[in-house]
Motif scaffolding. Structure first.
Motif, PDB file in Angstrom:
ATOM      1  N   ARG A 134      -7.675   8.841  10.623  1.00 41.49           N
ATOM      2  CA  ARG A 134      -8.166  10.199  10.447  1.00 41.49           C
ATOM      3  C   ARG A 134      -9.661  10.171  10.186  1.00 41.49           C
ATOM      4  NH1 ARG A 134      -5.736  11.827   4.435  1.00 41.49           N
ATOM      5  NH2 ARG A 134      -6.786  10.163   3.308  1.00 41.49           N
ATOM      6  N   GLN A 140     -14.051  18.042   2.814  1.00 32.76           N
ATOM      7  CA  GLN A 140     -12.709  18.303   3.337  1.00 32.76           C
ATOM      8  C   GLN A 140     -11.656  17.963   2.291  1.00 32.76           C
ATOM      9  OE1 GLN A 140     -11.894  16.302   7.040  1.00 32.76           O
ATOM     10  NE2 GLN A 140      -9.686  16.635   6.882  1.00 32.76           N
ATOM     11  N   VAL A 141     -10.658  18.823   2.157  1.00 36.87           N
ATOM     12  CA  VAL A 141      -9.564  18.573   1.232  1.00 36.87           C
ATOM     13  C   VAL A 141      -8.646  17.531   1.863  1.00 36.87           C
ATOM     14  CG1 VAL A 141      -7.598  19.593   0.040  1.00 36.87           C
ATOM     15  CG2 VAL A 141      -9.695  20.909   0.325  1.00 36.87           C
ATOM     16  N   THR A 142      -8.332  16.480   1.094  1.00 37.84           N
ATOM     17  CA  THR A 142      -7.471  15.413   1.610  1.00 37.84           C
ATOM     18  C   THR A 142      -6.413  15.063   0.569  1.00 37.84           C
ATOM     19  OG1 THR A 142      -8.884  13.679   0.720  1.00 37.84           O
ATOM     20  CG2 THR A 142      -9.327  14.379   2.974  1.00 37.84           C
ATOM     21  N   THR A 143      -5.378  14.397   1.047  1.00 35.82           N
ATOM     22  CA  THR A 143      -4.362  13.883   0.126  1.00 35.82           C
ATOM     23  C   THR A 143      -4.934  12.660  -0.568  1.00 35.82           C
ATOM     24  OG1 THR A 143      -3.397  12.501   1.845  1.00 35.82           O
ATOM     25  CG2 THR A 143      -2.455  14.697   1.550  1.00 35.82           C
ATOM     26  N   MET A 144      -4.475  12.405  -1.787  1.00 32.39           N
ATOM     27  CA  MET A 144      -5.031  11.308  -2.578  1.00 32.39           C
ATOM     28  C   MET A 144      -4.140  10.063  -2.601  1.00 32.39           C
ATOM     29  SD  MET A 144      -7.938  12.375  -3.474  1.00 32.39           S
ATOM     30  CE  MET A 144      -8.391  11.117  -4.637  1.00 32.39           C
ATOM     31  N   GLU A 145      -2.977  10.105  -1.941  1.00 31.19           N
ATOM     32  CA  GLU A 145      -2.112   8.934  -1.985  1.00 31.19           C
ATOM     33  C   GLU A 145      -2.732   7.810  -1.163  1.00 31.19           C
ATOM     34  OE1 GLU A 145      -0.873  10.280   2.026  1.00 31.19           O
ATOM     35  OE2 GLU A 145      -1.367  11.364   0.229  1.00 31.19           O
ATOM     36  N   ASN A 177      -2.495   4.815   1.354  1.00 34.13           N
ATOM     37  CA  ASN A 177      -1.649   4.354   2.448  1.00 34.13           C
ATOM     38  C   ASN A 177      -2.370   3.170   3.092  1.00 34.13           C
ATOM     39  OD1 ASN A 177      -0.249   3.898   4.798  1.00 34.13           O
ATOM     40  ND2 ASN A 177      -0.141   6.043   5.400  1.00 34.13           N
ATOM     41  N   ARG A 183      -3.346   3.170   6.876  1.00 37.92           N
ATOM     42  CA  ARG A 183      -4.111   4.284   7.432  1.00 37.92           C
ATOM     43  C   ARG A 183      -5.599   3.954   7.441  1.00 37.92           C
ATOM     44  NH1 ARG A 183      -2.883   9.312   4.376  1.00 37.92           N
ATOM     45  NH2 ARG A 183      -4.026   8.252   2.737  1.00 37.92           N
ATOM     46  N   ASN A 213      -9.369   5.417   7.545  1.00 36.54           N
ATOM     47  CA  ASN A 213     -10.150   6.616   7.246  1.00 36.54           C
ATOM     48  C   ASN A 213     -11.570   6.397   7.746  1.00 36.54           C
ATOM     49  OD1 ASN A 213      -8.191   8.140   5.600  1.00 36.54           O
ATOM     50  ND2 ASN A 213      -8.405   6.417   4.207  1.00 36.54           N
TER      51      ASN A 213
END
Length: 119
Positions: free
Chosen positions: A86, A92-97, A99, A102, A104
């Motif tokens: 991604r 930008q609002v993002t998830t904090m978990e 992974n 993934r 970035n």
């Protein structure tokens, strides 16, 4: 001559001759020693599973300083060995978990990559 003992007296005499029951404190000491021995044994070594989809961001560093399009994002994902990728724009609002599989890619307001990381 021989006198017969009553069953009750016979039973009491056998109980009196048997070994005494272990003391509770002695039992507690023995149990504590057994637990200490168990705790002192080294834990079995477990192998760390290496996931084939673990991300390696160093393989996608070529994106830094480049305007990132969809094709570049997909190529960076493949190069890093990530399952997903991604782009993250400023604010930008993002998830904090976290992974580990993934990729970035941080981009500036113009869509140019400024940093690459996994997570």
């Amino acid at each position: 001559m021989f006198r017969r003992l009553s069953p009750v007296l016979l039973c009491l005499s056998l109980v009196a001759c048997s070994a005494p029951a272990p003391d509770e404190q002695e039992q507690a000491v023995v149990q504590a020693e057994q637990r200490a021995e168990q705790d002192a044994k080294p834990a079995p070594q477990t192998e760390v599973a290496t996931d084939a989809a673990t991300c390696d961001a160093t393989q996608a560093q070529w994106t830094v300083g480049k305007a990132i399009g969809d094709a570049d994002l997909e190529q960076a994902r493949k190069d890093a060995g990530a399952q997903t990728a991604r782009t993250l724009k400023p604010g930008q609002v993002t998830t904090m978990e976290f992974n580990a599989a993934r990729l970035n890619i941080d981009v500036d307001d113009k869509g140019v990559a400024t940093a690459v990381r996994c997570g």
